[in-house]
Each structure stands twice: as C-alpha cells, then as structure tokens.
Design an enzyme around this catalytic site. Structure first.
Site, PDB file in Angstrom:
ATOM      1  N   TYR A  81       9.087   4.066  19.496  1.00  0.00           N
ATOM      2  CA  TYR A  81       8.882   5.508  19.581  1.00  0.00           C
ATOM      3  C   TYR A  81       9.077   6.006  21.002  1.00  0.00           C
ATOM      4  CZ  TYR A  81       7.904   6.412  14.758  1.00  0.00           C
ATOM      5  OH  TYR A  81       8.087   6.572  13.407  1.00  0.00           O
ATOM      6  N   ARG A  84      12.772   6.563  21.300  1.00  0.00           N
ATOM      7  CA  ARG A  84      13.194   7.782  20.604  1.00  0.00           C
ATOM      8  C   ARG A  84      12.715   9.018  21.361  1.00  0.00           C
ATOM      9  NH1 ARG A  84      11.537   7.858  14.601  1.00  0.00           N
ATOM     10  NH2 ARG A  84      12.674   9.828  14.693  1.00  0.00           N
ATOM     11  N   GLN A 115      12.637  18.702   8.733  1.00  0.00           N
ATOM     12  CA  GLN A 115      12.193  17.317   8.583  1.00  0.00           C
ATOM     13  C   GLN A 115      12.255  16.605   9.937  1.00  0.00           C
ATOM     14  OE1 GLN A 115      13.966  15.533   4.696  1.00  0.00           O
ATOM     15  NE2 GLN A 115      15.286  17.232   5.268  1.00  0.00           N
ATOM     16  N   VAL A 117      11.609  15.709  13.838  1.00  0.00           N
ATOM     17  CA  VAL A 117      10.393  15.615  14.664  1.00  0.00           C
ATOM     18  C   VAL A 117      10.722  15.853  16.134  1.00  0.00           C
ATOM     19  CG1 VAL A 117       9.237  14.051  13.046  1.00  0.00           C
ATOM     20  CG2 VAL A 117      10.723  13.093  14.840  1.00  0.00           C
ATOM     21  N   HIS A 133       7.540  16.892   8.911  1.00  0.00           N
ATOM     22  CA  HIS A 133       7.270  15.468   9.191  1.00  0.00           C
ATOM     23  C   HIS A 133       6.620  15.270  10.553  1.00  0.00           C
ATOM     24  CE1 HIS A 133      10.652  14.255   6.149  1.00  0.00           C
ATOM     25  NE2 HIS A 133       9.534  14.540   5.545  1.00  0.00           N
ATOM     26  N   CYS A 161      -7.009   7.434  23.076  1.00  0.00           N
ATOM     27  CA  CYS A 161      -7.470   8.809  22.906  1.00  0.00           C
ATOM     28  C   CYS A 161      -8.431   9.178  24.033  1.00  0.00           C
ATOM     29  CB  CYS A 161      -8.168   8.944  21.548  1.00  0.00           C
ATOM     30  SG  CYS A 161      -8.924  10.548  21.292  1.00  0.00           S
ATOM     31  N   GLY A 201      22.169  19.684   7.065  1.00  0.00           N
ATOM     32  CA  GLY A 201      22.084  18.402   7.746  1.00  0.00           C
ATOM     33  C   GLY A 201      21.060  17.446   7.183  1.00  0.00           C
ATOM     34  N   THR A 202      20.886  17.469   5.861  1.00  0.00           N
ATOM     35  CA  THR A 202      19.982  16.499   5.249  1.00  0.00           C
ATOM     36  C   THR A 202      20.658  15.813   4.060  1.00  0.00           C
ATOM     37  OG1 THR A 202      17.820  16.122   4.221  1.00  0.00           O
ATOM     38  CG2 THR A 202      18.839  18.274   3.809  1.00  0.00           C
ATOM     39  N   PRO A 228      28.729  17.691   6.477  1.00  0.00           N
ATOM     40  CA  PRO A 228      30.118  17.199   6.444  1.00  0.00           C
ATOM     41  C   PRO A 228      30.344  16.179   5.322  1.00  0.00           C
ATOM     42  CG  PRO A 228      28.956  16.306   8.356  1.00  0.00           C
ATOM     43  CD  PRO A 228      28.029  17.288   7.699  1.00  0.00           C
TER      44      PRO A 228
HETATM   45  N1  APR Z   1      25.981  18.629  10.773  1.00  0.00           N
HETATM   46  C1  APR Z   1      25.406  18.668   9.541  1.00  0.00           C
HETATM   47  N2  APR Z   1      25.059  17.542   8.841  1.00  0.00           N
HETATM   48  C2  APR Z   1      25.333  16.356   9.405  1.00  0.00           C
HETATM   49  C3  APR Z   1      25.961  16.234  10.677  1.00  0.00           C
HETATM   50  C4  APR Z   1      26.280  17.451  11.364  1.00  0.00           C
HETATM   51  N3  APR Z   1      26.853  17.437  12.560  1.00  0.00           N
HETATM   52  N4  APR Z   1      26.097  14.903  10.960  1.00  0.00           N
HETATM   53  C5  APR Z   1      25.586  14.217   9.890  1.00  0.00           C
HETATM   54  N5  APR Z   1      25.131  15.089   8.959  1.00  0.00           N
HETATM   55  C6  APR Z   1      24.496  14.799   7.670  1.00  0.00           C
HETATM   56  C7  APR Z   1      24.833  13.463   7.053  1.00  0.00           C
HETATM   57  O1  APR Z   1      26.000  13.552   6.267  1.00  0.00           O
HETATM   58  C8  APR Z   1      23.598  13.177   6.204  1.00  0.00           C
HETATM   59  O2  APR Z   1      23.768  13.678   4.879  1.00  0.00           O
HETATM   60  O3  APR Z   1      23.105  14.750   7.908  1.00  0.00           O
HETATM   61  C9  APR Z   1      22.487  13.965   6.901  1.00  0.00           C
HETATM   62  C10 APR Z   1      21.421  13.113   7.563  1.00  0.00           C
HETATM   63  O4  APR Z   1      20.756  12.428   6.545  1.00  0.00           O
HETATM   64  P1  APR Z   1      19.581  11.384   6.898  1.00  0.00           P
HETATM   65  O5  APR Z   1      20.021  10.517   7.984  1.00  0.00           O
HETATM   66  O6  APR Z   1      19.158  10.794   5.608  1.00  0.00           O
HETATM   67  O7  APR Z   1      18.434  12.318   7.507  1.00  0.00           O
HETATM   68  P2  APR Z   1      17.392  13.263   6.752  1.00  0.00           P
HETATM   69  O8  APR Z   1      17.946  13.815   5.487  1.00  0.00           O
HETATM   70  O9  APR Z   1      16.887  14.225   7.744  1.00  0.00           O
HETATM   71  O10 APR Z   1      16.235  12.180   6.396  1.00  0.00           O
HETATM   72  C11 APR Z   1      15.062  12.642   5.801  1.00  0.00           C
HETATM   73  O11 APR Z   1      14.022  10.496   6.040  1.00  0.00           O
HETATM   74  O12 APR Z   1      13.945   8.670   7.377  1.00  0.00           O
HETATM   75  C12 APR Z   1      13.225   9.752   6.953  1.00  0.00           C
HETATM   76  O13 APR Z   1      11.486  10.948   8.005  1.00  0.00           O
HETATM   77  C13 APR Z   1      12.849  10.672   8.090  1.00  0.00           C
HETATM   78  O14 APR Z   1      12.966  13.092   8.206  1.00  0.00           O
HETATM   79  C14 APR Z   1      13.656  11.939   7.808  1.00  0.00           C
HETATM   80  C15 APR Z   1      13.862  11.872   6.313  1.00  0.00           C
END
Ligand code: APR
Length: 259
Positions: A81, A84, A115, A117, A133, A161, A201-202, A228
């Site tokens: 951590y 990160r 989502q 952090v 999160h 703490c 972006g998820t 993308p």
């Molecule tokens: N713009 C938009 N989307 C993008 C870009 C970009 N420049 N680059 C990558 N992506 C997309 C990828 O195609 C993917 O679908 O972002 C997504 C990231 O997905 P994950 O890595 O699974 O992240 P996330 O969805 O935020 O994960 C959810 O999982 O690991 C846990 O707690 C963690 O908050 C996280 C949660």
C-alpha cells in the site's frame, strides 16, 4: 486519440454516438456517474484487471487485499500500500477527471460514485464524491474502525493509532468487506433517481458497484458506457463509447456545448 481530443477528431460513427450521449445529458435532470480504475489509467495508475499491466496480473489479491492477508502479514500488505500511495501522490488528474468536474457545472445535478481510492476526482475539482471503496491515503484504526491519525511514536515498523496505539490499516474496502453504509445508501439512491447513468472506466465485474448500472437499466433510463474495451455492460449500454475516458469525456462536453 490523445487526451483532450476534440469531438471533430473523433471518427464519424463515434461522433454519432457522442451526439446521442450529449443529447441525453443535455435533457438530464440528474446524472449518476460510476467510475473505475480506467479513468485513472491515463494518470499513470494501473488498473486492476488489464491483462498485463493490471495490478491483479502481477499481485495476488488474496495476499494483499483481504483482512485475513493483513492480519497474517501486516508489514507485507503495508509495503504494497505504501508503494500504491506513492503512485497516487505522484499522479495528476487527467482530462477525463476534469471533464467530469466540469459536467457537474453543466447539468442540474451530478452524483459521482467512484470505485477508485486515489482521490483524483476531488483533486480535479469534483465535490461530494462518493468514495465507494474508501480512500488509500487515509488510515483507519483496526480496533476502533474509525479514520485515525498516526501515532508520532515511530518505534515500531507498523503505523499505530494516535489515540489507542492499535494497528492502522488503509481506509479502503477489501474483498469480502462491506461497502461503507453511507456510500452504499447514497449510491443506491442516485442510481434509483437519475435519468441518465454513466459508467466510465470500469469492467463492471465487481459487485455491488456493478449493480448500480443494473438498477438504472431496470428503470429504463439510458446507460452510457465509456471504455476502450467491451465489458459485461456494453451490450446494454446505449450508447457505448469505445474509447479512453481522457478523450471521450472532453469530446462529450464539447458536444454538449453544441446543444
Ligand atoms: N479510459 C476508460 N476506461 C479504461 C481506460 C481508459 N483510458 N483504460 C482501461 N480502461 C478500462 C478497461 O478496459 C477495464 O474495463 O477500465 C476498466 C478497468 O477495470 P478493472 O481493472 O477491473 O477496474 P475496476 O472496474 O475499477 O475494478 C473494480 O475491483 O479490484 C477491485 O476494489 C478494486 O475498485 C476496484 C474494483
């Protein structure tokens, strides 16, 4: 497509989809936006599941992002951590983060649920961000379960703490843990009230966050996706904008101007 791409530089078919998304936003009373790691990728923060660069391609979540892992070896987890945290401290918000902050000035109401952090939405100027999160730059006291200050006594190698001397952990939600109550309630309320939902972006794989778009879909409101790569949500999104957030969001704002 570089960051801050303007709409005219986007391919015609995508421009049509952008126009459709802009029309939905222009008519919206309340927009609920859910973001994931992808929006911070262009700020140099690795996503979780991208095949090669994703954190989970190089680290095992069960060894680093669970309470059991922390209790088993807190020093090992803290080392990861701290690494990160350095990435987050060095990162800057990108055009995608800034565009979402701007969107909130253009439509009557935006609820931004992230989502992530990393706090980059707030650094880009977004307010009242729902940190679904948690936040990696905050410490939480393991015993008292509250956000806590660090003890100045640096004797031990683990952060303690300041009020009870107990072990501190990062204030993030680990696998198997509950979403903070307020964050869950506010996000559910927004998904239940919005008239446009945007997923940016998820991968839409992790619940309960991924359920928010489903709530919006079940209410028949348009769900716009920006990614993308295709996800579980793509076939339900209308429109699905297949591109990076740092390009698509500024172009969407520009289209909004044309309305
Ligand atoms: N713009 C938009 N989307 C993008 C870009 C970009 N420049 N680059 C990558 N992506 C997309 C990828 O195609 C993917 O679908 O972002 C997504 C990231 O997905 P994950 O890595 O699974 O992240 P996330 O969805 O935020 O994960 C959810 O999982 O690991 C846990 O707690 C963690 O908050 C996280 C949660």
């Amino acid at each position: 497509m570089g960051a801050g791409t303007v709409a005219s530089e986007i391919r015609a078919p995508d421009r049509l989809l952008l126009r459709k998304a802009a029309a939905a936003l222009a008519a919206a009373r309340h927009v609920c936006v859910l973001t994931g790691a992808g929006i911070s990728a262009e700020s140099g923060i690795p996503t979780f599941r991208d095949a090669l660069t994703g954190l989970w391609a190089n680290f095992r979540p069960e060894e680093l992002a669970t309470l059991e892992a922390f209790e088993r070896d807190p020093a090992f987890v803290w080392k990861w951590y701290e690494w990160r945290r350095d990435l987050v401290r060095q990162a800057l918000p990108n055009a995608g983060h800034r565009a979402l902050a701007e969107l909130a000035r253009r439509v009557p109401r935006v609820t931004l649920v992230t989502q992530n952090v990393d706090g980059l939405h707030q650094r880009a100027g977004s307010v009242d961000v729902i940190e679904y999160h948690g936040n990696i730059l905050r410490d939480r006291c393991l015993a008292e379960q509250i956000v806590a200050e660090r003890s100045r006594d640096v004797g031990g190698d683990l952060p303690r703490c300041a009020s009870c001397g107990g072990l501190l952990r990062p204030d993030v939600v680990w696998f198997g843990e509950m979403i903070p109550g307020d964050a869950m309630r506010m996000a559910d309320a927004a998904a239940g009230d919005c008239d446009v939902f945007m997923s940016v972006g998820t991968s839409s794989l992790v619940y309960p966050a991924a359920g928010l778009a489903e709530t919006a879909l079940s209410r028949g409101v348009p769900v716009i996706e920006i990614n993308p790569n295709p996800t579980e949500l793509t076939r339900h999104a209308d429109p699905a904008l297949a591109g990076p957030a740092g390009a698509m969001l500024p172009a969407l704002l520009e289209m909004l101007d044309w309305k």
